[in-house]
Design an enzyme around this catalytic site. Sequence first.
Site, PDB file in Angstrom:
ATOM      1  CD  GLU A 156      -3.022  -0.970   2.260  1.00 52.81           C
ATOM      2  OE1 GLU A 156      -2.979  -0.019   3.043  1.00 52.81           O
ATOM      3  OE2 GLU A 156      -3.944  -1.806   2.271  1.00 52.81           O
ATOM      4  CD  GLU A 352      -3.343  -5.829   4.047  1.00 51.59           C
ATOM      5  OE1 GLU A 352      -4.159  -5.025   4.555  1.00 51.59           O
ATOM      6  OE2 GLU A 352      -2.122  -5.624   4.013  1.00 51.59           O
TER       7      GLU A 352
END
Length: 441
Positions: A156, A352
Amino acid sequence: MATQPIPRFPDGFLWGVSTSAHQIEGAARLREPSVWDVFTAEPGRVKDGSTAAVACDHYHRYREDVALLADLGVDAYRFSVSWPRVNSPGGLDFYDRLVDELCAAGVRPVPTLFHWDLPAGLDWLERDTASRFARYVTRVADRLGDRVVRWITLNEPAEHTLLGHALGTHAPGRTLLFDALPAAHHQLLAHGLAVRALRAAGAAEIGIANSHGPTWPASDDPADREAADFYDLLLNRLFSDPLLTGRYPEGIAELMPGDARRVDADLEIIAEPLDWYGVNYYAPARVGAPQGAKTVFGGLTLPAELPFSVRAIEGRPVTDFGWPVVPEGLTELLTGLRDRYGDRLPPVVITENGCSYEGLDDRDRIAYLDGHVRALHGAVAAGVDVRGYFVWSLLDNFEWAEGYARRFGLVHVDFATLERTPKASYAWFREVLRAQRAPVG
Ligand code: BGC
């Protein structure tokens, strides 16, 4: 809690769970400090005043945690390698032991090479951090590459740029707003250099874990649409376009450090072909024009001067974090990525997906995961090439600026005794995996 059988995913689909080093390892004294250690030491940065010095003490209890993974029956385990630990004597030995333990348990190791714990003293605003990262990646790949097939470069970069460098709610705590963009560029460059370093070291399957979510305009009003489009550009396309098309979205390249020729040369590195594309999905965002006041959303405060405001998504259950539960957002997201990038989109892995809820009888988590796995199947049925799904997270852990107040684990951790207790969602996920592998017919 049993749910209706989940439709069958394609053969070879990879089921797993994810964690990250800083959030679970502890043993902070056995490694160099990271920007997160510096940040947490500053009063008021972490809501409950806690630190990750001990966390789940996974560093010492990894055998117990690998046994939990084996008992759960996952194919793969996504963990992260701590760069500060690798810089410290004996640091790589820990990952060597962990990878051996995973292989012996029949669980495939999927390391992420950077999950926000930059060595203290380094800075993503500096271009040189990208080449340092590539050198560190080579060291890790040389050591673990004989047993690791799948690698993830970064986790991320969007969140790390936004929260860590633009808004200052995460380490390193900078509040640069749009001047944070060089941190994004240097992370993307680090990713590209890492892909080259991994390939040179013989790595077979390389991906990244990017956070994505659909952006819904707050209304049809052109001002809301424009604001939502800009938000989508900043949080989604700014990170997927350069990786998958070799270009920044319109107007962005000019804001990146260096002249146009250098940015173009960097983009060539950034767009190194990927073997798969990791997507972290939690929730969509509903976005409208600025409202002249700060907005508070899911534990985050957005300053009034931003050219958008994030609004509540009404009529949906919310997690303990206040994030709306919108499983079909995952189908929308994945079909949207496929439509935008076509053949340039490599096979997707959900790296995720999860939620924060209290309690051992965590039916809300089961409902969340059940809904999202079905929505993922919806994307497969719609023709998106999805190859895997990883739940965030195996263990309750140090949830960054929220400290230990948010529990994302399939396994409960008592942070006083460090005792692990599987939750109802753990048993549910185990049954899902068993059913997926049962002979057909
Ligand atoms: C991060 C994790 C984090 C999770 C829940 C993701 O953005 O990669 O480290 O714990 O979200 O907030």
